[in-house]
Design a protein around this motif. Structure first.
Motif, mmCIF file in Angstrom:
data_model
loop_
_atom_site.group_PDB
_atom_site.id
_atom_site.type_symbol
_atom_site.label_atom_id
_atom_site.label_comp_id
_atom_site.label_asym_id
_atom_site.label_seq_id
_atom_site.Cartn_x
_atom_site.Cartn_y
_atom_site.Cartn_z
ATOM 1 N N VAL A 81 0.719 -1.162 0.150
ATOM 2 C CA VAL A 81 0.026 0.102 0.229
ATOM 3 C C VAL A 81 0.797 1.230 0.054
ATOM 4 O O VAL A 81 0.272 2.315 -0.022
ATOM 5 C CB VAL A 81 -0.731 0.035 1.138
ATOM 6 N N PHE A 82 2.126 1.071 0.052
ATOM 7 C CA PHE A 82 2.840 2.160 0.155
ATOM 8 C C PHE A 82 3.290 2.727 -1.301
ATOM 9 O O PHE A 82 4.547 2.328 -1.833
ATOM 10 C CB PHE A 82 4.051 2.209 1.179
ATOM 11 N N ASN A 83 2.530 3.563 -2.021
ATOM 12 C CA ASN A 83 2.923 4.217 -3.321
ATOM 13 C C ASN A 83 3.954 4.818 -3.563
ATOM 14 O O ASN A 83 4.691 4.460 -4.352
ATOM 15 C CB ASN A 83 1.653 5.071 -3.712
ATOM 16 N N VAL A 84 4.519 5.778 -2.601
ATOM 17 C CA VAL A 84 5.683 6.332 -2.805
ATOM 18 C C VAL A 84 6.970 5.554 -2.743
ATOM 19 O O VAL A 84 7.940 5.579 -3.371
ATOM 20 C CB VAL A 84 5.901 7.652 -2.019
ATOM 21 N N LEU A 85 7.139 4.697 -1.708
ATOM 22 C CA LEU A 85 8.172 3.811 -1.243
ATOM 23 C C LEU A 85 8.340 3.016 -2.557
ATOM 24 O O LEU A 85 9.607 2.721 -2.952
ATOM 25 C CB LEU A 85 8.078 3.130 -0.095
ATOM 26 N N ASN A 86 7.266 2.425 -3.015
ATOM 27 C CA ASN A 86 7.395 1.662 -4.249
ATOM 28 C C ASN A 86 7.769 2.311 -5.616
ATOM 29 O O ASN A 86 8.397 1.624 -6.395
ATOM 30 C CB ASN A 86 6.055 0.859 -4.302
ATOM 31 N N MET A 87 7.303 3.421 -5.677
ATOM 32 C CA MET A 87 7.685 4.070 -6.994
ATOM 33 C C MET A 87 8.896 4.547 -7.040
ATOM 34 O O MET A 87 9.611 4.802 -8.018
ATOM 35 C CB MET A 87 6.509 5.376 -7.081
ATOM 36 N N LEU A 88 9.588 4.944 -5.684
ATOM 37 C CA LEU A 88 11.013 5.260 -5.708
ATOM 38 C C LEU A 88 11.855 3.971 -5.744
ATOM 39 O O LEU A 88 12.952 4.043 -5.457
ATOM 40 C CB LEU A 88 11.217 5.948 -4.205
ATOM 41 N N ASN A 89 11.207 2.915 -5.985
ATOM 42 C CA ASN A 89 12.044 1.443 -6.158
ATOM 43 C C ASN A 89 12.822 1.298 -5.069
ATOM 44 O O ASN A 89 13.848 0.771 -5.184
ATOM 45 C CB ASN A 89 12.883 1.627 -7.566
ATOM 46 N N THR A 90 12.140 1.348 -3.859
ATOM 47 C CA THR A 90 12.599 0.962 -2.562
ATOM 48 C C THR A 90 12.586 -0.507 -2.675
ATOM 49 O O THR A 90 11.795 -1.348 -2.184
ATOM 50 C CB THR A 90 12.242 1.563 -1.329
ATOM 51 N N LYS A 91 14.051 -1.084 -2.962
ATOM 52 C CA LYS A 91 14.065 -2.448 -3.142
ATOM 53 C C LYS A 91 14.206 -3.362 -1.496
ATOM 54 O O LYS A 91 13.616 -4.330 -1.708
ATOM 55 C CB LYS A 91 15.269 -2.948 -3.834
ATOM 56 N N TYR A 92 14.861 -2.762 -0.834
ATOM 57 C CA TYR A 92 15.065 -3.371 0.688
ATOM 58 C C TYR A 92 14.797 -2.507 1.737
ATOM 59 O O TYR A 92 15.120 -1.230 1.652
ATOM 60 C CB TYR A 92 16.621 -3.886 0.773
ATOM 61 N N LEU A 93 14.389 -3.104 2.888
ATOM 62 C CA LEU A 93 14.401 -2.248 4.213
ATOM 63 C C LEU A 93 14.998 -3.138 5.216
ATOM 64 O O LEU A 93 14.793 -4.134 5.448
ATOM 65 C CB LEU A 93 12.869 -1.974 4.289
ATOM 66 N N ILE A 94 15.785 -2.178 5.983
ATOM 67 C CA ILE A 94 16.320 -2.921 7.158
ATOM 68 C C ILE A 94 15.437 -2.552 8.322
ATOM 69 O O ILE A 94 15.219 -1.448 8.862
ATOM 70 C CB ILE A 94 17.730 -2.100 7.272
ATOM 71 N N LEU A 95 14.943 -3.684 8.796
ATOM 72 C CA LEU A 95 14.094 -3.700 10.163
ATOM 73 C C LEU A 95 15.020 -3.822 11.287
ATOM 74 O O LEU A 95 14.611 -3.465 12.553
ATOM 75 C CB LEU A 95 13.045 -4.896 9.927
ATOM 76 N N ASN A 96 16.077 -4.827 11.017
ATOM 77 C CA ASN A 96 16.968 -5.163 12.354
ATOM 78 C C ASN A 96 18.516 -5.104 11.884
ATOM 79 O O ASN A 96 18.753 -6.045 10.846
ATOM 80 C CB ASN A 96 16.545 -6.434 12.784
ATOM 81 N N PRO A 97 19.430 -4.097 12.299
ATOM 82 C CA PRO A 97 20.739 -4.179 11.618
ATOM 83 C C PRO A 97 21.488 -5.285 11.713
ATOM 84 O O PRO A 97 22.373 -5.700 11.137
ATOM 85 C CB PRO A 97 21.356 -3.271 12.474
ATOM 86 N N GLU A 98 20.949 -6.390 12.742
ATOM 87 C CA GLU A 98 21.647 -7.944 12.735
ATOM 88 C C GLU A 98 20.903 -8.839 12.047
ATOM 89 O O GLU A 98 21.341 -9.976 12.086
ATOM 90 C CB GLU A 98 21.509 -7.998 14.394
ATOM 91 N N SER A 99 19.882 -8.344 11.376
ATOM 92 C CA SER A 99 19.299 -9.652 10.382
ATOM 93 C C SER A 99 19.284 -9.119 8.801
ATOM 94 O O SER A 99 19.659 -7.933 8.470
ATOM 95 C CB SER A 99 17.490 -9.609 10.775
ATOM 96 N N GLU A 100 19.027 -10.132 8.141
ATOM 97 C CA GLU A 100 18.998 -9.729 6.930
ATOM 98 C C GLU A 100 17.772 -8.582 6.257
ATOM 99 O O GLU A 100 16.628 -8.522 7.067
ATOM 100 C CB GLU A 100 18.542 -11.063 5.940
ATOM 101 N N ALA A 101 18.189 -7.891 5.413
ATOM 102 C CA ALA A 101 17.051 -6.900 5.025
ATOM 103 C C ALA A 101 15.836 -7.404 4.537
ATOM 104 O O ALA A 101 16.055 -8.338 3.575
ATOM 105 C CB ALA A 101 17.883 -5.897 4.052
ATOM 106 N N LEU A 102 14.900 -6.641 4.604
ATOM 107 C CA LEU A 102 13.495 -7.298 3.958
ATOM 108 C C LEU A 102 13.804 -6.726 2.436
ATOM 109 O O LEU A 102 13.580 -5.607 2.234
ATOM 110 C CB LEU A 102 12.488 -6.848 4.807
#
Length: 217
Positions: free
Chosen positions: A24-45
């Protein structure tokens, strides 16, 4: 959107829940946000809803000004519709709505000052590019022929791509830089000529003194 995403992460019980929320996040998706870091010690989403480097839209949602343009980003499906200020109508006046999702456009090569895309479509299409719209210095061509760039979705580049298979190229060639380079070249050439002229004058003067010593008395 970032604040809303953080809130969803805090209430989500699974990674799958967080992942589905990204849709549902139009802007994040149109900016081609490929990865998000939820936890610095885990893999990016990985964001599977990121819209990629470029995409075709089926229709255009016209707005009267930039304020309406940015507000519309919440309510319009940016995967299939581009939000465009009506002051750019002359750039897209020949485009008709296309309800059939045909064709593809993909990034072929990338450099900070030059990007090339391959476009294939059965009809003229409006393409939106996940690159910031900046008219000062950026130009676009389709198969080497200049075309107009217009702004879509408040901040991105867009242009009309004709039917068929084409190469779309964006290139950054700011006039100020090249004018400065020309002026610098001219100034350097004049300086060199002046130095050569001074050296020639000095050489002729010394030669004259040696040939005509009596003139020095």
């Amino acid at each position: 959107e970032m604040q809303a995403f953080i809130e969803k992460v805090q209430v989500a019980k699974t990674i799958e829940g967080v992942d589905s929320a990204l849709q549902v996040f139009n802007v994040l998706n149109m900016l081609n946000t490929k990865y998000l870091i939820l936890n610095p010690e885990s893999e990016a989403l990985k964001n599977v809803y990121a819209q990629g480097h470029a995409w075709f839209v089926k229709d255009i949602h016209w707005v009267s000004n930039a304020d309406e343009e940015i507000l519309a980003l919440d309510s319009v499906d940016l995967r299939s519709i581009a939000v465009v200020d009506q002051r750019f109508k002359t750039e897209v006046m020949a485009l008709s709505a296309d309800s059939v999702e045909t064709g593809s456009i993909e990034l072929m090569s990338y450099a900070p000052n030059k990007l090339e895309y391959k476009s294939v479509s059965s009809s003229d299409r409006c393409a939106v590019f996940s690159e910031i719209y900046y008219p000062e210095g950026w130009s676009a061509t389709v198969d080497g022929q200049p075309v107009s760039i217009f702004r879509a979705n408040y901040m991105l580049r867009a242009l009309v791509v004709p039917a068929g298979e084409h190469v779309v190229t964006f290139q950054y060639r700011p006039d100020a830089y090249f004018q400065g380079s020309r002026y610098s070249g001219i100034a350097s050439s004049l300086l060199i000529l002046a130095l050569l002229g001074a050296a020639g004058f000095y050489y002729r003067s010394e030669k004259y003194k040696k040939e005509c010593p009596s003139s020095q008395s």
